[in-house]
Design a protein around this motif. Structure first.
Motif, PDB file in Angstrom:
ATOM      1  N   GLU A 205       0.578  -0.954  -0.149  1.00  0.00           N
ATOM      2  CA  GLU A 205       0.146  -0.132  -0.185  1.00  0.00           C
ATOM      3  C   GLU A 205       0.951   1.343   0.227  1.00  0.00           C
ATOM      4  OE1 GLU A 205      -3.178   2.404   2.831  1.00  0.00           O
ATOM      5  OE2 GLU A 205      -3.033  -0.345   3.107  1.00  0.00           O
ATOM      6  N   PHE A 206       1.391   0.911   0.576  1.00  0.00           N
ATOM      7  CA  PHE A 206       2.508   2.589   0.788  1.00  0.00           C
ATOM      8  C   PHE A 206       3.713   2.695   0.186  1.00  0.00           C
ATOM      9  CE2 PHE A 206       0.612   1.940   4.645  1.00  0.00           C
ATOM     10  CZ  PHE A 206      -0.112   3.104   5.196  1.00  0.00           C
ATOM     11  N   THR A 207       4.015   1.962  -0.559  1.00  0.00           N
ATOM     12  CA  THR A 207       5.466   1.815  -1.136  1.00  0.00           C
ATOM     13  C   THR A 207       5.069   1.119  -2.732  1.00  0.00           C
ATOM     14  OG1 THR A 207       6.724  -0.314  -0.606  1.00  0.00           O
ATOM     15  CG2 THR A 207       7.129   1.762   0.451  1.00  0.00           C
ATOM     16  N   ASN A 208       4.413   0.722  -3.008  1.00  0.00           N
ATOM     17  CA  ASN A 208       4.020   0.494  -4.486  1.00  0.00           C
ATOM     18  C   ASN A 208       4.503  -1.425  -4.339  1.00  0.00           C
ATOM     19  OD1 ASN A 208       2.418  -0.309  -6.925  1.00  0.00           O
ATOM     20  ND2 ASN A 208       3.605   0.928  -7.556  1.00  0.00           N
ATOM     21  N   ASP A 209       5.065  -2.380  -3.577  1.00  0.00           N
ATOM     22  CA  ASP A 209       5.938  -3.328  -3.161  1.00  0.00           C
ATOM     23  C   ASP A 209       7.452  -2.585  -3.175  1.00  0.00           C
ATOM     24  OD1 ASP A 209       3.669  -5.369  -2.777  1.00  0.00           O
ATOM     25  OD2 ASP A 209       2.962  -5.006  -5.403  1.00  0.00           O
ATOM     26  N   GLU A 210       8.015  -1.638  -3.639  1.00  0.00           N
ATOM     27  CA  GLU A 210       8.873  -1.849  -4.168  1.00  0.00           C
ATOM     28  C   GLU A 210      10.114  -1.295  -2.537  1.00  0.00           C
ATOM     29  OE1 GLU A 210      10.671  -0.655  -6.110  1.00  0.00           O
ATOM     30  OE2 GLU A 210       9.235  -1.078  -7.421  1.00  0.00           O
ATOM     31  N   GLY A 211       9.691  -1.211  -1.178  1.00  0.00           N
ATOM     32  CA  GLY A 211      10.030  -1.415  -0.294  1.00  0.00           C
ATOM     33  C   GLY A 211       9.986   0.385   0.371  1.00  0.00           C
ATOM     34  N   PHE A 212      11.122   0.716   1.504  1.00  0.00           N
ATOM     35  CA  PHE A 212      11.484   1.563   2.138  1.00  0.00           C
ATOM     36  C   PHE A 212      13.084   1.943   1.824  1.00  0.00           C
ATOM     37  CE2 PHE A 212       8.017   0.472   4.339  1.00  0.00           C
ATOM     38  CZ  PHE A 212       7.310   1.167   4.769  1.00  0.00           C
ATOM     39  N   ASP A 213      12.975   3.162   1.637  1.00  0.00           N
ATOM     40  CA  ASP A 213      15.071   3.162   1.518  1.00  0.00           C
ATOM     41  C   ASP A 213      15.865   3.113   2.737  1.00  0.00           C
ATOM     42  OD1 ASP A 213      15.076   4.012  -1.219  1.00  0.00           O
ATOM     43  OD2 ASP A 213      13.902   6.461  -0.159  1.00  0.00           O
ATOM     44  N   VAL A 214      15.139   3.335   3.736  1.00  0.00           N
ATOM     45  CA  VAL A 214      15.541   3.192   5.504  1.00  0.00           C
ATOM     46  C   VAL A 214      14.316   2.317   6.214  1.00  0.00           C
ATOM     47  CG1 VAL A 214      16.512   3.997   7.412  1.00  0.00           C
ATOM     48  CG2 VAL A 214      17.583   5.018   5.476  1.00  0.00           C
ATOM     49  N   ALA A 230      11.366  -5.300   4.648  1.00  0.00           N
ATOM     50  CA  ALA A 230      10.862  -4.304   4.194  1.00  0.00           C
ATOM     51  C   ALA A 230      11.424  -3.040   3.220  1.00  0.00           C
ATOM     52  CB  ALA A 230       9.817  -3.588   5.823  1.00  0.00           C
ATOM     53  N   VAL A 231      12.580  -2.967   3.111  1.00  0.00           N
ATOM     54  CA  VAL A 231      13.729  -2.178   2.987  1.00  0.00           C
ATOM     55  C   VAL A 231      13.391  -2.811   1.189  1.00  0.00           C
ATOM     56  CG1 VAL A 231      14.719  -1.872   5.028  1.00  0.00           C
ATOM     57  CG2 VAL A 231      15.830  -4.119   2.930  1.00  0.00           C
ATOM     58  N   LYS A 232      13.553  -1.524   0.496  1.00  0.00           N
ATOM     59  CA  LYS A 232      13.982  -1.380  -1.206  1.00  0.00           C
ATOM     60  C   LYS A 232      15.189  -2.758  -1.676  1.00  0.00           C
ATOM     61  CE  LYS A 232      13.112   2.564  -2.716  1.00  0.00           C
ATOM     62  NZ  LYS A 232      13.022   4.095  -3.660  1.00  0.00           N
ATOM     63  N   ARG A 233      15.375  -3.228  -2.014  1.00  0.00           N
ATOM     64  CA  ARG A 233      15.980  -4.323  -3.156  1.00  0.00           C
ATOM     65  C   ARG A 233      17.317  -3.206  -3.381  1.00  0.00           C
ATOM     66  NH1 ARG A 233      13.794  -9.251  -3.982  1.00  0.00           N
ATOM     67  NH2 ARG A 233      12.260  -9.581  -3.873  1.00  0.00           N
ATOM     68  N   TYR A 234      18.557  -3.496  -3.473  1.00  0.00           N
ATOM     69  CA  TYR A 234      20.154  -3.551  -3.758  1.00  0.00           C
ATOM     70  C   TYR A 234      20.456  -1.741  -3.169  1.00  0.00           C
ATOM     71  CZ  TYR A 234      19.133  -6.764  -7.454  1.00  0.00           C
ATOM     72  OH  TYR A 234      18.739  -7.354  -8.149  1.00  0.00           O
ATOM     73  N   THR A 235      19.517  -0.775  -2.628  1.00  0.00           N
ATOM     74  CA  THR A 235      20.055   0.409  -2.083  1.00  0.00           C
ATOM     75  C   THR A 235      19.194   0.482  -0.643  1.00  0.00           C
ATOM     76  OG1 THR A 235      17.288   1.397  -2.942  1.00  0.00           O
ATOM     77  CG2 THR A 235      19.945   1.753  -4.067  1.00  0.00           C
ATOM     78  N   GLY A 236      18.180  -0.550   0.079  1.00  0.00           N
ATOM     79  CA  GLY A 236      18.157  -0.487   0.995  1.00  0.00           C
ATOM     80  C   GLY A 236      18.454  -0.844   2.608  1.00  0.00           C
ATOM     81  N   HIS A 237      18.357   0.037   3.522  1.00  0.00           N
ATOM     82  CA  HIS A 237      19.693   0.007   4.484  1.00  0.00           C
ATOM     83  C   HIS A 237      18.370  -0.419   6.312  1.00  0.00           C
ATOM     84  CE1 HIS A 237      23.078   1.530   7.012  1.00  0.00           C
ATOM     85  NE2 HIS A 237      22.605   0.638   7.356  1.00  0.00           N
ATOM     86  N   VAL A 238      19.007  -1.243   6.173  1.00  0.00           N
ATOM     87  CA  VAL A 238      18.185  -1.345   8.063  1.00  0.00           C
ATOM     88  C   VAL A 238      18.827  -1.051   8.880  1.00  0.00           C
ATOM     89  CG1 VAL A 238      17.203  -3.393   9.913  1.00  0.00           C
ATOM     90  CG2 VAL A 238      16.784  -3.372   6.811  1.00  0.00           C
ATOM     91  N   ILE A 239      18.427  -0.097  10.329  1.00  0.00           N
ATOM     92  CA  ILE A 239      18.833  -0.255  10.893  1.00  0.00           C
ATOM     93  C   ILE A 239      18.520  -0.653  12.242  1.00  0.00           C
ATOM     94  CG2 ILE A 239      20.538   1.637  12.506  1.00  0.00           C
ATOM     95  CD1 ILE A 239      19.167   3.007   9.227  1.00  0.00           C
ATOM     96  N   SER A 240      19.362  -1.481  13.057  1.00  0.00           N
ATOM     97  CA  SER A 240      18.113  -1.729  14.914  1.00  0.00           C
ATOM     98  C   SER A 240      19.563  -1.287  16.075  1.00  0.00           C
ATOM     99  CB  SER A 240      18.125  -3.278  15.232  1.00  0.00           C
ATOM    100  OG  SER A 240      17.805  -3.711  15.716  1.00  0.00           O
ATOM    101  N   ILE A 241      18.535  -0.808  17.514  1.00  0.00           N
ATOM    102  CA  ILE A 241      19.414  -0.277  18.080  1.00  0.00           C
ATOM    103  C   ILE A 241      19.078  -1.573  19.270  1.00  0.00           C
ATOM    104  CG2 ILE A 241      18.198   2.128  17.814  1.00  0.00           C
ATOM    105  CD1 ILE A 241      16.138   1.349  20.429  1.00  0.00           C
ATOM    106  N   LEU A 242      18.355  -2.495  18.911  1.00  0.00           N
ATOM    107  CA  LEU A 242      18.213  -3.835  19.551  1.00  0.00           C
ATOM    108  C   LEU A 242      18.478  -4.523  18.415  1.00  0.00           C
ATOM    109  CD1 LEU A 242      14.624  -2.922  21.446  1.00  0.00           C
ATOM    110  CD2 LEU A 242      17.317  -3.329  22.677  1.00  0.00           C
ATOM    111  N   GLY A 243      19.098  -4.619  18.043  1.00  0.00           N
ATOM    112  CA  GLY A 243      20.532  -6.420  16.672  1.00  0.00           C
ATOM    113  C   GLY A 243      20.303  -7.671  17.698  1.00  0.00           C
TER     114      GLY A 243
END
Length: 336
Positions: A205-214, A230-243
């Motif tokens: 719904e919110f990214t047209n199946d592309e995923g989020f940049d961050v 949930a991240v964009k392919r190739y350029t997406g970046h996940v950050i966690s403070i509880l990894g």
């Protein structure tokens, strides 16, 4: 000075009169106005935060504070007596914390308080703001127009991360429960009710199946696992403070995306890279002065005498914003 002393894990604090610390040549002595309460404080008190390396017995906890500098070491050049400051300064690794009337502080950890917020509001900021800044700016390097998903946007780190990302021109989405929707809308984020949307549904719904940049994970566990999808392919970046714990990186790898962790306590524990904390808070003060950032602070007033009530409020989840402990005498006009 008065201080709350922890003699044993998972036991009540004991109020004691102890000597005021003396700042060495490279420190400043701060008269503490307010101390911010974080979930980390409760974990340390209960003995569940070995990574904080607290020294027992006779520990003074509390990481965040605001206050006024009352003396300056000979080698300190960037602060003076009378400066109103805030910072994440102790409570772990053997350093005295902020549940006391005074603290001798490494000035690298401090920044001048913004002029248009109170000492109470300033004490809410250091840990959550440094964490959010390291995630959004240091790790993700978000740009104008970036699509950012913040998990838990009504929480401490989350609501600050939203405002930092918005100030940088990002388009910010956040997962929240239905009762938190208006809170995050007021911060400029687009709410996603996680009780109504599956991960696949909100990506569609919110990214047209592309995923989020961050994607910023502030919750951990299965939320971090969901972030990897949930991240964009190739350029997406996940950050966690509880990894923490064990997670499969396969979903992230299949998307060709990247991951970073944030460990905000490292400079306090190691003594390294402390200046960066002070620089972050200096930049944050600028955002506060321009009206681009403001902490959500619980309206209740707590003192060192009522800290048990404050902790219960945090544990039951009923606080409306960050909980703050007033340390200074309320009649002190310079620390109100």
């Amino acid at each position: 000075m008065k201080a709350l002393i922890l003699k044993q894990y998972n036991k009540p604090y004991i109020m004691e009169e102890i000597p005021i610390p003396i700042a060495n040549e490279r420190q400043v002595l701060v008269k503490i106005s307010h101390s911010g309460v974080n979930p980390l404080d409760l974990k340390i008190k209960s003995g569940q935060a070995a990574h904080a390396q607290t020294k027992m017995p006779d520990a003074i906890l509390g990481t965040d504070m605001s206050g006024v500098i009352v003396s300056v070491g000979n080698e300190v050049k960037n602060f003076k007596v009378g400066d109103a400051v805030y910072g994440m300064v102790g409570g772990i690794g053997g350093a005295q914390g902020t549940l006391a009337e005074y603290a001798a502080v490494d000035p690298d950890l401090l920044a001048l308080k913004a002029t248009n917020i109170s000492f109470k509001e300033a004490a809410a900021l250091p840990l959550i703001t440094i964490t959010a800044w390291e995630a959004m700016i240091d790790r993700a390097d978000i740009q104008k127009g970036s699509t950012v998903l913040v998990h838990g946007g009504a929480g401490g780190v989350g609501h600050i991360a939203i405002q930092i990302a918005r100030a940088k021109g990002a388009i910010v989405y956040t997962t929240v429960s239905s009762d938190q929707i208006e809170t995050v809308r007021n911060l400029g984020a687009i709410p996603i009710d996680y009780t109504k949307y599956s991960v696949k549904e909100y990506i569609t719904e919110f990214t047209n199946d592309e995923g989020f940049d961050v994607v910023l994970d502030t919750i951990g566990g299965t939320v971090l696992d969901a972030s990897f999808t949930a991240v964009k392919r190739y350029t997406g970046h996940v950050i966690s403070i509880l990894g923490w714990g064990s997670h499969s990186l396969a979903p992230l790898s299949f998307r060709g995306a990247s991951y970073s962790g944030v460990f905000t306590l490292y400079p306090l524990i190691s003594g390294k890279h402390r200046k960066h904390h002070g620089k972050i808070l200096t930049e944050v003060s600028k955002l506060i002065d321009t009206g681009d950032l403001k902490p959500l602070v619980d309206g209740n007033d707590y003192t060192m005498d009522s800290i048990d009530d404050a902790y219960k409020k945090m544990e039951d989840g009923s606080a409306q914003g960050k909980i703050i402990i007033s340390i200074a005498n309320n009649q002190d006009e310079n620390l109100s």
